[in-house]
Design an enzyme around this catalytic site. Structure first.
Site, PDB file in Angstrom:
ATOM      1  N   SER A 192      -0.642   0.463  -3.819  1.00 53.10           N
ATOM      2  CA  SER A 192      -1.522  -0.868  -4.273  1.00 53.10           C
ATOM      3  C   SER A 192      -2.867  -0.790  -3.722  1.00 53.10           C
ATOM      4  O   SER A 192      -3.038   0.116  -2.929  1.00 53.10           O
ATOM      5  CB  SER A 192      -1.024  -1.978  -3.449  1.00 53.10           C
ATOM      6  OG  SER A 192      -1.448  -3.340  -3.465  1.00 53.10           O
TER       7      SER A 192
ATOM      8  N   TYR B 268       1.429  -5.672   5.064  1.00 53.11           N
ATOM      9  CA  TYR B 268       1.747  -4.951   3.697  1.00 53.11           C
ATOM     10  C   TYR B 268       0.534  -3.976   3.527  1.00 53.11           C
ATOM     11  O   TYR B 268       0.682  -2.737   3.224  1.00 53.11           O
ATOM     12  CB  TYR B 268       1.176  -5.988   2.819  1.00 53.11           C
ATOM     13  CG  TYR B 268       1.650  -5.466   1.257  1.00 53.11           C
ATOM     14  CD1 TYR B 268       2.714  -4.801   0.904  1.00 53.11           C
ATOM     15  CD2 TYR B 268       0.796  -5.610   0.420  1.00 53.11           C
ATOM     16  CE1 TYR B 268       3.166  -4.317  -0.414  1.00 53.11           C
ATOM     17  CE2 TYR B 268       0.810  -5.150  -1.282  1.00 53.11           C
ATOM     18  CZ  TYR B 268       2.027  -4.519  -1.406  1.00 53.11           C
ATOM     19  OH  TYR B 268       2.256  -3.925  -2.818  1.00 53.11           O
TER      20      TYR B 268
END
Length: 238
Positions: A133, A146
């Protein structure tokens, strides 16, 4: 191509979003696709539609990963897509259970599946595509858990390139930006209003956009390696 001649791809987290779109794109490109995730009923529908196979998989369970690996003899492409985020809490209020889930799913899940299939991928001169990501590149407030998980995936991808360079396999990292899927719905634990606000009044990538990049990378000649692709909508700068 006949079923026996087709190259075999395994897509984890294949029951929705980027995983589902990737399975469909690869199948359309001539791959025999094994879609794997926890939601077997959803997987079976996808597999039937693309002429692939559905396999139940929980990447946080070594037993589940080993069972899947034992059932597959050959593998030419592994797409480590299973992952996700939970919560958007600042560090001082961080939910430890959410952090543990993110690390188990994104980092250790990628590790487990890669280890389980590494020898088969080597034998078949295969390709590993790790879905990270932009969160693995750029930290942001509330994203520490995250960020830490996806920074871990990014670091692991780099080390794979170093450690596997003498093996006849390719290693690629894909870093999507803002993609409108059920990602935020999961992050906010079913709060649709919060999830929708993430994408409101913005350009957003689709799961199919990311699947196209995976399809393209996977279809390149075997002597070419794309180390990393960062893909964002035009209005997102990292």
């Amino acid at each position: 191509m006949s079923e026996t001649a087709k190259k075999i791809a395994l897509v984890t987290g294949g029951s929705s979003g980027i995983g589902e779109a990737t399975a469909r794109a690869l199948a359309a490109d001539g791959w025999h696709v094994i879609v794997a995730a926890r939601r077997l009923d959803r997987l079976e529908k996808i597999a039937e539609e693309i002429g692939g196979e559905a396999r139940e998989l929980d990447v946080t369970s070594q037993e589940s990963v080993d069972k899947l690996a034992a059932s597959i003899d050959h593998l030419h492409l592994l797409v480590n897509n299973a992952g996700g985020a939970k919560g958007l809490d600042p560090i001082e209020k961080a939910n430890i259970a959410d952090w543990e889930w993110m690390y188990e799913t994104n980092v250790l899940g990628t590790l487990r599946v890669t280890q389980a299939f590494l020898d088969k991928l080597t034998a078949d001169e295969g390709h590993i595509i790790n879905i990270s990501s932009v969160a693995g590149i750029q930290p942001y407030a509330g994203g520490a858990g995250y960020n830490a998980a996806k920074f871990g995936v990014t670091a692991m991808n780099k080390v794979m390139r170093i450690e596997f360079v003498d093996r006849p396999i390719r290693i690629t990292e894909i870093n999507p930006g803002r993609v409108k899927t059920d990602f935020s719905l999961i992050r906010f634990k079913g709060d649709a209003a919060k999830a929708d606000a993430v994408y409101a009044d913005k350009l957003n990538l689709s799961a199919e956009d990311i699947a196209e990049s995976i399809r393209w990378v996977a279809g390149l000649p075997a002597h070419m390696n794309i180390d990393r692709m960062v893909i964002t909508p035009r209005d997102q700068v990292i």
